[in-house]
Write a protein that holds these residues in place. Structure first.
Motif, PDB file in Angstrom:
ATOM      1  N   LYS A  53      10.374   2.684  -3.259  1.00 11.95           N
ATOM      2  CA  LYS A  53      11.131   1.724  -4.053  1.00 11.95           C
ATOM      3  C   LYS A  53      10.635   0.324  -3.718  1.00 11.95           C
ATOM      4  N   VAL A  54      10.878  -0.583  -4.634  1.00  4.63           N
ATOM      5  CA  VAL A  54      10.369  -1.945  -4.487  1.00  4.63           C
ATOM      6  C   VAL A  54      10.751  -2.556  -3.138  1.00  4.63           C
ATOM      7  N   LEU A  55      12.007  -2.416  -2.753  1.00  6.84           N
ATOM      8  CA  LEU A  55      12.439  -3.069  -1.516  1.00  6.84           C
ATOM      9  C   LEU A  55      11.844  -2.410  -0.270  1.00  6.84           C
ATOM     10  N   GLU A  56      11.621  -1.084  -0.358  1.00  4.73           N
ATOM     11  CA  GLU A  56      10.951  -0.401   0.757  1.00  4.73           C
ATOM     12  C   GLU A  56       9.518  -0.903   0.866  1.00  4.73           C
ATOM     13  N   ALA A  57       8.857  -1.009  -0.280  1.00  2.07           N
ATOM     14  CA  ALA A  57       7.475  -1.494  -0.304  1.00  2.07           C
ATOM     15  C   ALA A  57       7.411  -2.898   0.280  1.00  2.07           C
ATOM     16  N   ARG A  58       8.432  -3.702  -0.038  1.00  5.16           N
ATOM     17  CA  ARG A  58       8.455  -5.066   0.469  1.00  5.16           C
ATOM     18  C   ARG A  58       8.461  -5.065   2.000  1.00  5.16           C
ATOM     19  N   GLU A  59       9.332  -4.236   2.575  1.00  6.48           N
ATOM     20  CA  GLU A  59       9.417  -4.181   4.039  1.00  6.48           C
ATOM     21  C   GLU A  59       8.095  -3.744   4.662  1.00  6.48           C
ATOM     22  N   ARG A  60       7.494  -2.723   4.062  1.00  3.72           N
ATOM     23  CA  ARG A  60       6.228  -2.223   4.610  1.00  3.72           C
ATOM     24  C   ARG A  60       5.128  -3.272   4.523  1.00  3.72           C
ATOM     25  N   ILE A  61       5.103  -3.972   3.407  1.00  7.70           N
ATOM     26  CA  ILE A  61       4.076  -5.004   3.222  1.00  7.70           C
ATOM     27  C   ILE A  61       4.232  -6.098   4.280  1.00  7.70           C
ATOM     28  N   ILE A  62       5.473  -6.519   4.470  1.00  7.22           N
ATOM     29  CA  ILE A  62       5.702  -7.602   5.426  1.00  7.22           C
ATOM     30  C   ILE A  62       5.282  -7.154   6.826  1.00  7.22           C
ATOM     31  N   ALA A  63       5.662  -5.922   7.158  1.00  2.00           N
ATOM     32  CA  ALA A  63       5.278  -5.402   8.477  1.00  2.00           C
ATOM     33  C   ALA A  63       3.752  -5.359   8.614  1.00  2.00           C
ATOM     34  N   GLU A  64       3.126  -4.911   7.557  1.00  3.40           N
ATOM     35  CA  GLU A  64       1.670  -4.806   7.566  1.00  3.40           C
ATOM     36  C   GLU A  64       1.003  -6.175   7.691  1.00  3.40           C
ATOM     37  N   LEU A  65       1.529  -7.144   6.922  1.00  3.12           N
ATOM     38  CA  LEU A  65       0.979  -8.497   6.970  1.00  3.12           C
ATOM     39  C   LEU A  65       1.126  -9.079   8.367  1.00  3.12           C
ATOM     40  N   GLU A  66       2.284  -8.813   8.942  1.00  4.58           N
ATOM     41  CA  GLU A  66       2.548  -9.327  10.280  1.00  4.58           C
ATOM     42  C   GLU A  66       1.552  -8.725  11.281  1.00  4.58           C
ATOM     43  N   ARG A 111       8.367 -12.403  -3.579  1.00  4.65           N
ATOM     44  CA  ARG A 111       8.168 -10.969  -3.837  1.00  4.65           C
ATOM     45  C   ARG A 111       6.820 -10.508  -3.287  1.00  4.65           C
ATOM     46  N   PRO A 112       6.721 -10.413  -1.964  1.00  8.50           N
ATOM     47  CA  PRO A 112       5.432 -10.064  -1.359  1.00  8.50           C
ATOM     48  C   PRO A 112       4.874  -8.725  -1.840  1.00  8.50           C
ATOM     49  N   GLU A 113       5.756  -7.780  -2.192  1.00  2.00           N
ATOM     50  CA  GLU A 113       5.271  -6.457  -2.630  1.00  2.00           C
ATOM     51  C   GLU A 113       4.395  -6.535  -3.879  1.00  2.00           C
ATOM     52  N   THR A 114       4.572  -7.587  -4.667  1.00  2.00           N
ATOM     53  CA  THR A 114       3.777  -7.661  -5.888  1.00  2.00           C
ATOM     54  C   THR A 114       2.330  -8.063  -5.618  1.00  2.00           C
ATOM     55  N   GLU A 128       8.659   2.072 -14.422  1.00  2.00           N
ATOM     56  CA  GLU A 128       9.922   1.710 -15.085  1.00  2.00           C
ATOM     57  C   GLU A 128      11.161   2.186 -14.335  1.00  2.00           C
ATOM     58  N   ARG A 129      10.939   2.959 -13.254  1.00  2.00           N
ATOM     59  CA  ARG A 129      12.075   3.354 -12.418  1.00  2.00           C
ATOM     60  C   ARG A 129      12.215   2.436 -11.196  1.00  2.00           C
ATOM     61  N   GLY A 130      11.315   1.465 -11.125  1.00  2.00           N
ATOM     62  CA  GLY A 130      11.397   0.547  -9.989  1.00  2.00           C
ATOM     63  C   GLY A 130      10.702   1.101  -8.754  1.00  2.00           C
ATOM     64  N   LYS A 131       9.760   1.999  -8.969  1.00  2.00           N
ATOM     65  CA  LYS A 131       9.013   2.554  -7.829  1.00  2.00           C
ATOM     66  C   LYS A 131       7.547   2.189  -7.929  1.00  2.00           C
ATOM     67  N   MET A 132       6.880   2.174  -6.769  1.00  2.00           N
ATOM     68  CA  MET A 132       5.484   1.779  -6.735  1.00  2.00           C
ATOM     69  C   MET A 132       4.616   2.881  -7.356  1.00  2.00           C
ATOM     70  N   THR A 133       3.639   2.466  -8.129  1.00  2.00           N
ATOM     71  CA  THR A 133       2.746   3.420  -8.800  1.00  2.00           C
ATOM     72  C   THR A 133       1.563   3.771  -7.899  1.00  2.00           C
ATOM     73  N   ALA A 134       0.714   4.687  -8.393  1.00  2.00           N
ATOM     74  CA  ALA A 134      -0.504   5.052  -7.667  1.00  2.00           C
ATOM     75  C   ALA A 134      -1.404   3.836  -7.470  1.00  2.00           C
ATOM     76  N   GLU A 135      -1.391   2.935  -8.461  1.00  2.00           N
ATOM     77  CA  GLU A 135      -2.177   1.700  -8.378  1.00  2.00           C
ATOM     78  C   GLU A 135      -1.839   0.894  -7.128  1.00  2.00           C
ATOM     79  N   ALA A 136      -0.634   1.071  -6.627  1.00  2.00           N
ATOM     80  CA  ALA A 136      -0.200   0.297  -5.462  1.00  2.00           C
ATOM     81  C   ALA A 136      -0.878   0.796  -4.177  1.00  2.00           C
TER      82      ALA A 136
END
Length: 694
Positions: free
Chosen positions: A326-339, A230-233, A310-318
């Motif tokens: 959404k969590v899965l969108e955040a995951r994709e962006r994170i991976i792209a960014e890490l890459e 879960r890279p988004e976390t 609680e809706r499964g979306k990234m907060t301001a803290e993110a």
RNA sequence: GGGCGCAUAGCUCAACGGUAGAGCACUUGCUUUACACGCAAGGGGUUCUAGGUUCGAAUCCUAGUGCGCCCACCA
């Protein structure tokens, strides 16, 4: 006597017979006629309350048959047999069903608001909630309907409040912010037992966390690699943890690493929960979004940074880049960014199990939330001791392990749920209700009037037997045990029957979604309730799961026809002059042998029922009736015309109907009504069980 | 990663240390005055594999194979 039809047709008799039973009132033990010498002892079973969302499935049908066999045989043996029925409000399950119904009308529960919505649920409950009750009657269940309960009826609400206050005053209930399993669809927390797991072809991403300055680590690198599904976390990471004994990271513990993307410095910590052998042995710690990580964070005093709501979306803290995604969108962006930043060390295919909501299948998000908990350590010990000291026995006994393993590794129970349908938490403001199992746990005594000290509670608690499906051994059975001990100072039952699971013919689970389900009501319509009961019990030998086929039900149908015709023959032969009593000292060898066989059958059938070997009891009864009584004795008796033989013929038939009645109650009662004389008990249901002491 | 269960006749299952049974299916006869949803007779199994214990094993032990289920905070 009126002529009987040549073949037994269940549809002609079942409803009328059930009406006869209900009218007599004998399902209520207080209405039973003259107690035997020495009075009646109670024999009590609480029906596992089916959800008001439900209709009878094969498991219910089997379980109902088992309980009815016990209750009917004990009633005939002179007990105050009480079978208390009821239904469960089934919090999340029912709320979801009503929400779905409203959705078809284009309305959400939020459109209605809480009060209106709950009204709708009650309406729904009134309309459909007793479906299963009608189905149990179809099946012949001899429950005391005058004692029907619902886990949210007025008295039950009082019981739940009393239980909550008791725990609270004892300091066993507390409120706290914890990371809980959260369903983003149902918008509620869930307990461990309400999770299901789904296999997923996931990936394991290996991510580089840079080490500040010029320090070097293993393999002479200036970064360490952590693996995650879960890279988004990582946006919520507060540490990287390694095992204290891990030589590879010795010099780094206590120093810090740079969290990718946000560039925060986070500490390297050592914690024994880390498995050195897995991945790189270094783990990212996300206190707010992983239950294990939360526990680690408490040991190391790490902050709780919530990056998923609680809706499964990234907060301001993110961070701005991710907020609202959404969590899965955040995951994709994170991976792209890490890459892009060269921080993605590698990614590999990783088959993995993810937790989903047991009610709607949505992927669970662990998030921090304010919840009520019930402390489990002391209560669990009580439940464990009850079984270890053999005050409660499971049948088959191997299920005790499931029970003890769970109780020995138990965590505090999250008893609050953020839904609208359920028992309100007494001390809470507006928001939460109790886990539906909190009320089910009180079932064996709340149904009898607790917390009031009622005569029923005095007389009928504790019960003798609980018969249930294996999947709620921990969810329900364990919780009833410690609740009973806590509130009544006594285990709620002595024996727990864990009945077989009815599988589809090919061995798969019966389920609507797989299309493998069989509706017991269809079987009753096709073959009758007795034949359906017969088939289920016939198959349930040795506690093994059964692959369901209709053949044993067909065998049951034929057997009922056999009983019908044997009775027809005996009735015709004796011209209505049937005696219930065997001749006292038979002179004819064949009669003596018949009587002895009948006593032997009565004995083994009774013993098998008492040992909860219902399949075996039925096989014995079947074999006795068909192959001993019909094939041998009746054939022989056709050539005789003496009084002793006539008496034996009639008495054996009467004894057989009694022995068979708990298994196939409708046909045997119909026959009893037809052949009975005025001095016989008015219903077979309350006739005296054959004497087994001869 | 742990735990549990099951593997016996074509199918679904019994038997749990002493010559393998039932239901359904199958074969062959039967309008025998209760039942053709029946009656009578019959065919069909080297009891998953390999070792072991025992006078004797489907049954106990060991290993393996194949199914099924449950639990678990390997990221």
């Amino acid at each position: 006597m009126q002529e009987l039809a040549k073949a037994y047709n269940p549809q002609e008799h079942e409803d009328a017979i059930y009406a006869l039973w209900e009218k007599s009132g004998f399902f209520t033990p207080e209405n039973l006629p003259k107690p035997p010498a020495g009075g009646r002892k109670p024999f009590v079973i609480m029906l596992p309350p089916p959800n008001v969302t439900g209709s009878l499935h094969m498991g219910h049908a089997l379980n109902a048959a088992i309980q009815d066999i016990l209750i009917r045989s004990k009633r005939m043996r002179g007990y105050d047999a009480l079978w208390v029925p009821g239904t469960d409000h089934a919090g999340i399950a029912t709320q979801n069903v009503v929400e779905k119904m409203l959705k078809k009308q284009g309305v959400s529960r939020h459109d209605l608001g809480r009060e209106k919505f709950i009204e709708k649920v009650w309406e729904w409950k009134e309309q459909y909630g007793n479906t299963i009750i009608g189905q149990l009657k179809k099946l012949g269940a001899s429950c005391d309907w005058s004692r029907l309960r619902f886990t949210m009826d007025a008295g039950y609400v009082k019981a739940v409040e009393a239980a909550f206050r008791h725990y609270y005053e004892k300091g066993l209930i507390y409120k706290g912010k914890r990371v809980v399993s959260w369903c983003t669809r149902c918008q509620t927390s869930l307990s461990d037992l309400e999770l299901e797991y789904k296999d997923e072809e996931s990936k394991l991403w290996h991510i580089r966390y840079m080490i500040p300055g010029r320090e070097r680590t293993i393999a002479d690198r200036d970064y360490i690699v952590v693996a995650t599904t879960r890279p988004e976390t990582l946006l919520g990471d507060e540490a990287v943890a390694v095992h204290p004994d891990d030589e590879r990271y010795k010099g780094l513990v206590g120093k810090s690493v740079i969290l990718p993307i946000h560039q925060r410095e986070i500490p390297m910590i050592a914690d024994a929960a880390i498995d050195m052998a897995f991945g790189t042995g270094a783990v990212k710690v996300t206190p707010a979004h992983d239950i294990t990580d939360f526990e680690i964070s408490r040991r190391h005093d790490l902050p709780l940074r919530q990056i998923i709501d609680e809706r499964g979306k990234m907060t301001a803290e993110a961070g701005k880049l991710f907020e609202g995604a959404k969590v899965l969108e955040a995951r994709e962006r994170i991976i792209a960014e890490l890459e892009a930043q060269g921080l993605l060390d590698k990614e590999e295919a990783y088959p993995h199990r993810i937790a989903v909501c047991y009610r709607c299948g949505t992927v669970i998000e662990p998030i921090p939330s304010e919840q009520w908990f019930l402390k489990m350590d002391v209560l669990a010990q009580k439940a464990l001791l009850a079984v270890k000291e053999k005050r409660i026995t499971f049948h088959p006994q191997r299920w005790e392990k499931i029970y003890t393993d769970w109780l020995e590794n138990i965590r505090d129970w999250c008893i609050s749920r953020q839904i609208w349908w359920g028992h309100k938490i007494p001390l809470d403001g507006e928001t939460d209700v109790l886990d539906t199992w909190f009320s089910s746990a009180l079932w064996p005594f709340a149904t009898l009037g607790w917390p009031k000290k009622t005569p029923d509670l005095e007389k009928y608690y504790p019960t003798q037997v609980l018969s249930t499906a294996r999947d709620i051994i921990n969810l329900w059975v364990a919780r009833m045990v410690y609740s009973g001990i806590e509130f009544m100072d006594r285990e709620p039952f002595a024996d727990v029957i864990v009945h077989a699971t009815v599988l589809a013919k090919d061995g798969r689970r019966m389920s609507k979604s797989l299309g493998t389900g069989v509706d017991p009501m269809d079987l009753i319509a096709k073959y009758g309730a007795d034949a359906t009961r017969f088939g289920l019990i016939w198959m349930s030998l040795g506690g093994q799961d059964m692959k369901f086929g209709e053949e044993p039900i067909i065998a049951g149908k034929k057997f009922l026809n056999k009983i019908w015709n044997a009775s027809r023959f005996v009735g015709g032969r004796l011209g209505g002059d049937i005696s219930c009593a065997f001749p006292e000292s038979p002179r004819i060898v064949e009669n003596a042998a018949m009587i002895e066989s009948a006593h032997a059958a009565a004995k083994t059938i009774t013993e098998s029922i008492d040992a909860y070997d219902f399949g075996q009891a039925l096989h014995i009864a079947y074999d006795f009736f068909w192959h001993t009584f019909c094939d041998k004795y009746i054939e022989w008796a056709k050539t005789r015309d003496d009084e002793e033989t006539k008496q034996t013929l009639g008495a054996t038939l009467a004894a057989s109907l009694k022995l068979l009645h708990p298994f196939v109650p409708f046909a045997t009662e119909a026959l009893w009504q037809h052949i009975r004389k005025d001095d016989w008990p008015q219903q077979l249901m309350i006739a005296e069980w054959p004497n087994i002491h001869e």
